[in-house]
Write an enzyme that holds these catalytic residues in place. Sequence first.
Site, short mmCIF file in Angstrom:
data_model
loop_
_atom_site.label_atom_id
_atom_site.label_comp_id
_atom_site.label_asym_id
_atom_site.label_seq_id
_atom_site.Cartn_x
_atom_site.Cartn_y
_atom_site.Cartn_z
N HIS A 61 0.84 -1.20 0.00
CA HIS A 61 0.00 0.00 0.00
C HIS A 61 0.87 1.24 0.00
CE1 HIS A 61 0.14 1.13 4.39
NE2 HIS A 61 0.24 -0.17 4.60
N ASP A 169 5.81 2.18 6.88
CA ASP A 169 4.52 1.50 6.67
C ASP A 169 3.76 2.31 5.62
OD1 ASP A 169 2.02 0.34 6.83
OD2 ASP A 169 1.61 1.02 8.87
N GLU A 199 -5.10 1.79 2.40
CA GLU A 199 -5.02 0.60 3.28
C GLU A 199 -5.31 0.99 4.71
OE1 GLU A 199 -3.01 -2.31 6.06
OE2 GLU A 199 -2.73 -0.14 5.86
N GLU A 200 -4.78 2.14 5.11
CA GLU A 200 -4.82 2.52 6.53
C GLU A 200 -6.23 2.87 7.01
OE1 GLU A 200 -2.46 2.03 8.48
OE2 GLU A 200 -0.59 2.11 7.36
N ASP A 222 4.02 -5.87 3.73
CA ASP A 222 3.71 -4.81 4.68
C ASP A 222 4.64 -4.93 5.89
OD1 ASP A 222 2.41 -2.61 5.87
OD2 ASP A 222 0.43 -3.34 5.35
N HIS A 311 3.51 3.22 13.10
CA HIS A 311 2.59 4.35 13.19
C HIS A 311 3.15 5.48 14.06
CE1 HIS A 311 -1.26 2.23 11.54
NE2 HIS A 311 -0.19 2.06 10.78
CO CO Z 1 -0.17 0.89 8.92
ZN ZN Z 2 0.83 -1.04 6.44
#
Ligand code: CO
Ligand code: ZN
Length: 339
Positions: A61, A169, A199-200, A222, A311
């Site tokens: 992603h 990420d 995606e998030e 990922d 994150h």
């Molecule tokens: Co993420």
């Molecule tokens: Zn991710």
Amino acid sequence: MKNLIQQLTEISSPSGREQNIRQAITDHIRPYVDQVQVDALGNIIAYKKGSGGKKLLLDAHMDEIGFMVSHIDDHGFIRVEPVGGHMPLRMPNQRIRFEHGAIGCFFYESEELSKHLADYQQVTFDRLFVDIGAGTKNEALSRVRIGESATFHPLFHDMGGKVMAKAMDDRIGCAIIIELLRQCSTPWYDLYLVFAVQEEVGLVGATTAAYGVHPDLAIALDVTSTGFRDLPKGLKRIPMKLGDGPAIKIQDRSMIADARLNQWIAQTAEEHHIPYQYEVLPFGGTDGGAIQTTKTGVITTTLSIPTRYIHSPCEMIDINDVHHTVQLLSHIVKKPFDS
Ligand code: CO
Ligand code: ZN
């Protein structure tokens, strides 16, 4: 490889605002693929013809978590909504960068939170605001608009064996696919390279991209978390570790990966002396979960890059894990999987 990671992680493209990262990735892949398409949601779907006639979808992603301006008060302080999974406790003092270039810093309502500082549950987006140094609402509005997005301020740092940045990420997954394309000549599989949006916020892009491709086989790339073997008093239920190689996903909250495909990948790694680890993750999910349930079902797994502080603006990876993932994929795309 590090230059590529730096370039991709320094781009700000939160979910739903992927235009900048889409342009950069398209420029990188165009020389190595037969076709590049962008679908209605903004996913990149690139195609590289193989010799075997079966379809393998590789997904990463390209969005990242971010923020969305919801309100500006009379003194020019900004309220934002999270885009994707944020931990509010991590926000105070973080710098963020808005879509049109304004830089701001998070702080919290001191009077409220000084009463509750021991209780981190009280730190919520209700009590967080962003200061861009504007004195009035009008001054703030001249730099930032309602509905404008933001991301963490880029903080790429090369630490030698490890690399730290925001948006590892999942720009690391994007970088791995780009590097794979640079290295591999003719694959056995017809490769469908999906750089997915959103995606998030719920595996949105992968859902429609996989429907359009309907592959025979799919691997999502990922990040995954690390725990007690990697960090001081890290989480007990998380054995993954930086430097131990790509993690073959067994399960998370979005999927139970295909066991036959996993076994084949592990065998391939062993044949070529590539280190790997297994991943059983008690939370989280990846695009793999969405791809698996496409149409009548797709044989799917996820290869994960172990990552510290996911994150946050300080997502940290081990560059050897990245090289090993590229190596492993370069063998996977060349040999037929027989379930
Ligand atoms: Co993420
Ligand atoms: Zn991710």
